[in-house]
Enzyme design. Structure first.
Site, PDB file in Angstrom:
ATOM      1  N   SER A 571     -20.748 -28.620 -41.453  1.00  0.00           N
ATOM      2  CA  SER A 571     -20.376 -27.430 -42.198  1.00  0.00           C
ATOM      3  C   SER A 571     -21.614 -26.552 -42.384  1.00  0.00           C
ATOM      4  O   SER A 571     -22.193 -26.088 -41.415  1.00  0.00           O
ATOM      5  CB  SER A 571     -19.737 -27.828 -43.535  1.00  0.00           C
ATOM      6  OG  SER A 571     -19.059 -26.756 -44.112  1.00  0.00           O
ATOM      7  N   HIS A 690     -11.396 -30.087 -41.388  1.00  0.00           N
ATOM      8  CA  HIS A 690     -12.809 -29.999 -41.728  1.00  0.00           C
ATOM      9  C   HIS A 690     -13.433 -31.366 -42.003  1.00  0.00           C
ATOM     10  O   HIS A 690     -14.650 -31.480 -42.085  1.00  0.00           O
ATOM     11  CB  HIS A 690     -12.991 -29.085 -42.941  1.00  0.00           C
ATOM     12  CG  HIS A 690     -14.373 -28.566 -43.108  1.00  0.00           C
ATOM     13  ND1 HIS A 690     -15.027 -27.811 -42.159  1.00  0.00           N
ATOM     14  CD2 HIS A 690     -15.264 -28.711 -44.122  1.00  0.00           C
ATOM     15  CE1 HIS A 690     -16.236 -27.496 -42.589  1.00  0.00           C
ATOM     16  NE2 HIS A 690     -16.414 -28.038 -43.773  1.00  0.00           N
TER      17      HIS A 690
END
Length: 721
Positions: A571, A690
């Protein structure tokens, strides 16, 4: 009231560590030269003619078409890239052996901390290799039974349980599910006793908790469904709703966020444990919020502002009648607890309850007490307080590491917390809230001998002289000969703190003799708000400098050398890896950017990305900000003729937080411009997002690929013993 978690969106993906493998090792350069599968033919990536203009400067974006996640051309590109990547990975001779060892390590019973709802004690459990944790429960001393099994939600295990919340008396449960890893959720309401579903699911819910008001209904948050792709289109105005049981979702009451003056990117609503107050927190970015309360005991009570600016992170942790207890970093970068009466809750009336100290505070409640956990150089120290502000005791912890929040309901006599560090599997402790005695409730069943390893904190100096801590974990007796395979993992953003924690995947890396190093970079929260701000906007380069200095320290001290050093992050940490590998490609052998924010000129145009502007700034802010972002944006800093490290970019097709187009464009740039023989591949997980809720089977496959790719490109012909 249990500790509240931030809506700040950041996924942390870890990997990790190494030892000198002796005869199985050849030089990395020799490995690349003699590697029969190193001559990769990459899929052709069409270059478009898109050009954007920022403050008079033209910026080409040849791979803009990869942003369209619904196009057939993008789908074909993904399929072609995966074919090349998996052909390479499958040719690594020990990939399957590594996968089998990961499965073996992963295959033990894992049980979470128990919690009480109504007449039942609930706990999460995984019998070893189940894709998703199962919710179990027990009434009194009776036999445990399955309450909710997310492995039954879908045939392939890709639908996960995201949130579970019970009504005040525990008789009704509401739970949210994520399909394929998406941040969009469905909420299902069921009778907790009979497990009967009571109504049609609520749909299109995103970045939301589920907070009950008694047994009558609950508050949740969402955005209007965007036009275009729900996985990449911008979502900008978050709204808080109240759902009354038995009514259709179309009749849910809009509580906050519907008016222009209430436009917030993130809105959270929660009810105090006594059902007295609704608390509403609104934020325009991932840092800073305003705050409102409503007295639910009064008909048509107004929203009363507690804070009307966005200059602090502040929330209500508990109340006693009309007395509110708030955690805040307003005028206190390391946070403090204050009290105020709900009748006049503005900051002018705040009274310090637990003052700020030199260490960062995290607070929780349970058993009629407040618990103040402090990070001392990223390690936990915990104190117990009564509601008069008197310190009762320090909670004795087993050693240096991380204690989870000690939390529970006000009436609980026994509270549970877990303790872990990089070499110690998590142990659950039971705390007698009144006496302060901690006893082991459940030891980990992990097949990992912690006594064979050591984890040491060191301090090193960054480029501007800043002192930065780092934890280094490896086998005892490690020879400092510069040849130890090492993974340096970092994050450095969004006020997120990397504190020591055990990972099954990391255990496999440590077993192989790997070194696992984690520095606490600026941009994180380890030393409070000032440490965070020192890694934001026009100071973001500090984060990259801290990471580079950590790598140089490991090389200087002979833990490893550039030939045996890999960097990893996910991320915002993926951005970190992308920026550092383009700034110092000579320093690393392997780069492992995961679900990274790679296009810093356009990140704010996707999903909720505009909320990250507090940390990054945007290319529209000013010419200076545009030039600064362009100066480190990974997509814009891949240069032809440069030898980049062996790179395995990882992302997922359902990541609607950091959209996969970031990784697609970065991989395309690397493949077009790589001058060396090292591979630049992208691994695109399907029906995943994610990171949260990823099935165990997919996690094992991913780590087997990451570790085998890393070792192979460090010159390993076979796995070290």
């Amino acid at each position: 009231m249990r500790k509240l978690t931030s809506l700040a969106v950041v996924g942390l993906l870890a990997a990790c560590s190494g030892e000198s493998p002796g005869e199985s090792q050849v030089s990395a350069s020799e490995s690349v030269a003699n590697n029969p599968i190193a001559d990769i033919v990459y899929p052709e990536t069409r270059e478009g003619e898109v050009i954007d203009t920022y403050f008079g400067a033209e910026v080409a974006d040849p791979y803009r078409w990869l942003e369209d996640d619904r196009s057939e051309e993008t789908g074909a590109w993904v399929e072609a890239q995966n074919a090349v990547t998996f052909d390479y990975l499958e040719s690594i001779p020990y990939r399957e052996t590594l996968k089998q060892r990961l499965e073996s390590l992963w295959n033990y019973e894992k049980v979470g901390r128990p919690f009480t709802e109504g007449e039942y004690t609930y706990f999460y459990r995984n019998d070893g290799l189940q894709d998703q944790y199962v919710v179990w429960r027990r009434k009194g001393e009776g036999e445990a039974e399955v309450f909710l099994d997310p492995n039954q939600f879908s045939e392939d295990g890709t639908t996960s349980l995201a949130t579970l919340s019970f009504s005040r008396d525990g008789s009704i449960a509401a739970y949210a599910i994520s399909e394929g890893g998406s941040d969009w959720r469905k909420i299902i309401v069921m009778d907790a006793e009979t497990k009967e579903v009571l109504e049609e699911p609520l749909v299109d819910v995103k970045f939301s908790g589920i907070s009950w008001k008694g047994n009558e209904g609950f508050y949740y948050s969402s955005y209007d469904k965007p036009e275009g792709s729900e996985l990449s289109a911008k979502t900008d105005q978050h709204k808080l709703y109240y759902h009354k049981l038995g009514q259709p979702q179309s009749g849910d009451r809009l509580v906050f966020g519907g008016k222009p003056e209430q436009k917030r990117r993130y809105v959270q609503g929660y009810v105090t444990e006594d059902d007295r107050f609704l608390v509403i927190s609104g934020a325009r970015s991932t840092s800073g919020n305003d705050l409102f309360i409503r007295d639910l005991t009064k008909e048509s009570a107004p929203l009363v502002p507690v804070l009307e600016d966005f200059e602090s992170d502040t929330y209500v942790i508990d109340n006693v009648d009309s007395k509110l207890y708030l955690v805040t970093n307003r005028d206190a970068p390391n946070k403090k607890i204050v009290t105020v009466d709900a009748s006049a809750p503005s900051p002018d009336n705040w009274v310090d309850f637990i003052p700020e100290t030199g260490n960062v505070l995290t607070a929780s409640t349970g058993g009629g007490y407040l618990f103040a956990e402090y990070m001392v150089d990223a390690l936990s120290k915990v104190y117990q307080y009564d509601y008069d502000g008197e310190r009762v005791r320090e909670i004795e912890l087993p050693g240096p590491g991380s204690a989870s929040s000690i939390s529970g309901k006000r009436e609980d006599d026994v509270l549970y917390y877990s303790f872990t560090n990089y070499k110690t599997p998590s142990t659950i402790f039971a705390l007698d809230a009144d006496e302060g005695d901690s006893t082991v409730f459940r030891k980990s069943g992990a097949d990992f001998d912690s006594d064979r390893y050591e984890s040491t904190q060191v301090f090193y100096t960054s480029a501007d002289g800043t002192r930065v801590p780092m934890m280094i974990t490896h086998k005892k007796g490690l020879e400092l000969d510069g040849k130890n395979p090492t993974i340096l993992y970092g994050y450095g953003g969004f006020n997120i703190s990397l504190t020591p924690s055990f990972s099954i995947a990391n255990a496999a890396w440590l077993e192989l003799g790997g070194v696992y190093a984690v520095p606490n970079l600026r941009g994180g929260g380890e030393y409070g708000k000032n440490w965070h701000k020192a890694g934001t906007k026009l100071q973001k380069q500090n984060v990259f400098d801290d990471f580079i200095a950590a790598a140089e320290f490991l090389v200087e001290k002979n833990y490893t050398s550039s030939d045996y050093l890999a960097i990893r992050g996910g991320s915002n940490g993926g951005l970190l890896v992308g920026a550092v590998m383009t700034q110092r490609p000579d320093l690393f052998r392997v780069a492992l950017p995961a679900v990274g924010v790679m296009d810093m000129l356009r990140y704010h145009t996707f999903t909720a990305g505009a909320g990250w502007a507090y940390d990054y700034g945007t290319a529209e802010d000013s010419k200076e900000m545009f030039e600064y972002l362009k100066g480190y944006s990974p997509v814009h800093n891949v240069k032809a003729g440069v030898e980049y490290p062996a790179t395995l970019v990882t992302t997922a097709d359902h990541d609607d937080r950091v959209v996969p187009a970031h990784s697609f464009k970065f991989a395309a740039e690397l493949q077009a411009k790589q001058a060396g023989a090292a591979p630049t591949l992208i691994r695109i997980e399907t029906k995943a997002g994610h990171g949260a809720g990823t099935p165990v089977s997919k996690s094992i496959e991913q780590y087997a690929d990451i570790f085998s790719f890393t070792l192979f490109n460090m010159g390993m012909k076979s796995l070290p013993n």
